[in-house]
Design an enzyme around this catalytic site. Sequence first.
Site, PDB file in Angstrom:
ATOM      1  CB  SER A  80      -8.292  -5.705  -4.025  1.00 53.56           C
ATOM      2  OG  SER A  80      -9.003  -4.510  -4.231  1.00 53.56           O
ATOM      3  NE  ARG A 115      -1.414   6.543   1.331  1.00 56.48           N
ATOM      4  CZ  ARG A 115      -1.281   5.663   2.319  1.00 56.48           C
ATOM      5  NH1 ARG A 115      -0.935   6.062   3.516  1.00 56.48           N
ATOM      6  NH2 ARG A 115      -1.515   4.386   2.100  1.00 56.48           N
ATOM      7  CG  LEU A 149      10.302 -16.762  -4.082  1.00 56.06           C
ATOM      8  CD1 LEU A 149      10.132 -16.866  -2.562  1.00 56.06           C
ATOM      9  CD2 LEU A 149      10.810 -15.359  -4.437  1.00 56.06           C
ATOM     10  CD  GLU A 157     -12.897  -5.692  -2.472  1.00 55.74           C
ATOM     11  OE1 GLU A 157     -11.664  -5.880  -2.454  1.00 55.74           O
ATOM     12  OE2 GLU A 157     -13.719  -6.613  -2.317  1.00 55.74           O
ATOM     13  NE  ARG A 176      -2.959  -1.638   4.455  1.00 56.07           N
ATOM     14  CZ  ARG A 176      -4.186  -1.746   3.955  1.00 56.07           C
ATOM     15  NH1 ARG A 176      -4.930  -2.779   4.280  1.00 56.07           N
ATOM     16  NH2 ARG A 176      -4.672  -0.829   3.143  1.00 56.07           N
ATOM     17  CB  ILE A 193      -6.717  -7.996   6.791  1.00 58.58           C
ATOM     18  CG1 ILE A 193      -5.828  -8.303   8.008  1.00 58.58           C
ATOM     19  CG2 ILE A 193      -6.614  -9.126   5.791  1.00 58.58           C
ATOM     20  CD1 ILE A 193      -5.997  -9.667   8.603  1.00 58.58           C
ATOM     21  CG  ASP A 216      -2.071   0.937   1.111  1.00 60.84           C
ATOM     22  OD1 ASP A 216      -2.347   1.409  -0.009  1.00 60.84           O
ATOM     23  OD2 ASP A 216      -2.700   1.225   2.140  1.00 60.84           O
ATOM     24  NE  ARG A 226      -7.404   1.788  -5.867  1.00 58.83           N
ATOM     25  CZ  ARG A 226      -6.288   1.953  -5.192  1.00 58.83           C
ATOM     26  NH1 ARG A 226      -5.222   2.392  -5.833  1.00 58.83           N
ATOM     27  NH2 ARG A 226      -6.202   1.698  -3.917  1.00 58.83           N
ATOM     28  CG  HIS A 286      -0.025   1.890  -9.198  1.00 54.97           C
ATOM     29  ND1 HIS A 286      -0.222   1.578  -7.883  1.00 54.97           N
ATOM     30  CD2 HIS A 286      -1.166   2.530  -9.600  1.00 54.97           C
ATOM     31  CE1 HIS A 286      -1.426   1.996  -7.496  1.00 54.97           C
ATOM     32  NE2 HIS A 286      -2.008   2.583  -8.522  1.00 54.97           N
TER      33      HIS A 286
HETATM   34  C1  FPP Z   1      -2.049   0.093  -3.274  1.00 54.56           C
HETATM   35  O1  FPP Z   1      -1.550   1.407  -3.199  1.00 54.56           O
HETATM   36  C2  FPP Z   1      -1.440  -0.588  -4.395  1.00 54.56           C
HETATM   37  C3  FPP Z   1      -2.122  -1.129  -5.437  1.00 54.56           C
HETATM   38  C4  FPP Z   1      -3.576  -1.087  -5.562  1.00 54.56           C
HETATM   39  C5  FPP Z   1      -1.417  -1.759  -6.541  1.00 54.56           C
HETATM   40  C6  FPP Z   1      -0.184  -2.475  -6.147  1.00 54.56           C
HETATM   41  C7  FPP Z   1       0.606  -2.710  -7.351  1.00 54.56           C
HETATM   42  C8  FPP Z   1       1.955  -2.675  -7.422  1.00 54.56           C
HETATM   43  C9  FPP Z   1       2.869  -2.524  -6.290  1.00 54.56           C
HETATM   44  C10 FPP Z   1       2.606  -2.802  -8.695  1.00 54.56           C
HETATM   45  C11 FPP Z   1       2.768  -4.215  -9.054  1.00 54.56           C
HETATM   46  C12 FPP Z   1       1.559  -4.577  -9.745  1.00 54.56           C
HETATM   47  C13 FPP Z   1       1.516  -5.077 -10.928  1.00 54.56           C
HETATM   48  C14 FPP Z   1       0.288  -4.816 -11.665  1.00 54.56           C
HETATM   49  C15 FPP Z   1       2.619  -5.841 -11.527  1.00 54.56           C
HETATM   50  P1  FPP Z   1      -2.587   2.585  -3.323  1.00 54.56           P
HETATM   51  O2  FPP Z   1      -2.719   2.944  -4.758  1.00 54.56           O
HETATM   52  O3  FPP Z   1      -3.856   2.244  -2.641  1.00 54.56           O
HETATM   53  O4  FPP Z   1      -1.843   3.734  -2.556  1.00 54.56           O
HETATM   54  P2  FPP Z   1      -2.519   4.871  -1.675  1.00 54.56           P
HETATM   55  O5  FPP Z   1      -3.098   4.191  -0.457  1.00 54.56           O
HETATM   56  O6  FPP Z   1      -1.350   5.741  -1.325  1.00 54.56           O
HETATM   57  O7  FPP Z   1      -3.519   5.576  -2.525  1.00 54.56           O
END
Ligand code: FPP
Length: 249
Positions: A58, A17, A124, A60, A174, A181, A13, A64, A30
Amino acid sequence: MSSLPQHIAIVMDGNGRWATQRMLPRVAGHKRGVDALRACVRHCGEIGVGVLTVFAFSSENWNRPPEEVSGLMELLAVALSREVPQLKIDGVRMHFVGDRASLSERVREGLEQAEAATAGNTKLIFNICFNYGGRWDIAQAAARLAASHQPITEASLHSAMAMSHVSDPDLLIRTGGEQRISNFLLWQAAYAELYFTDLLWPDFNEAALDAAIADYAGRERRFGKTSAQVASPASARPERQSMLSRWVA
Ligand code: FPP
């Protein structure tokens, strides 16, 4: 207890931000998240973690903004074509966990190719939860058992779930400062040690993973037993139990 978790699960997560703090579009966060993930996979392989499971998209996340959803789909497709050759060399076996039915054909093919290309690897196991939700997994497992008229028990549900190919996570990390979770591994995380860090996912690195593992090493995992039983299994002997039961009568 081994001080090294055999299975680590991560809610990555904080990408949004991280990007917003730098006046960048969320998808740039991302993208940096993929860099952090690459380093994390490599480090897990180096230190002998057997299974790494990450929450990449997810059930959900479809809610977005459309440009972020399409950005994540594109990122996955690009990341797979770039990363799979090296993962193959590094002994990493990829598994995608989640509902594939609503993914585009291009994405679905990418997942299948990545799984096929790394199927012979054993160093792995790398599970990428994509279009995944813990509730979805429990429901699909129950529905499959019901459709084949099998009894619904803990064991049958466990084996019908999408993560039945690995043991349950020992450590669930996390990033991003939230302490929940969020529908990740609801069934499998029953006895996982939880670790929360304020670091945003793109800033999570090898040292941060080592810190989480060191924290885990200091935990006492009791799995419902008492501390004394964990320290000395002999304290759970039946004769001792009957002696103690006098205090309860
Ligand atoms: C949550 O951060 C993160 C995600 C929804 C995507 C996680 C994806 C990656 C780390 C890249 C790897 C993924 C792929 C597709 C290969 P957020 O966007 O909710 O962050 P925020 O809470 O700061 O808004």
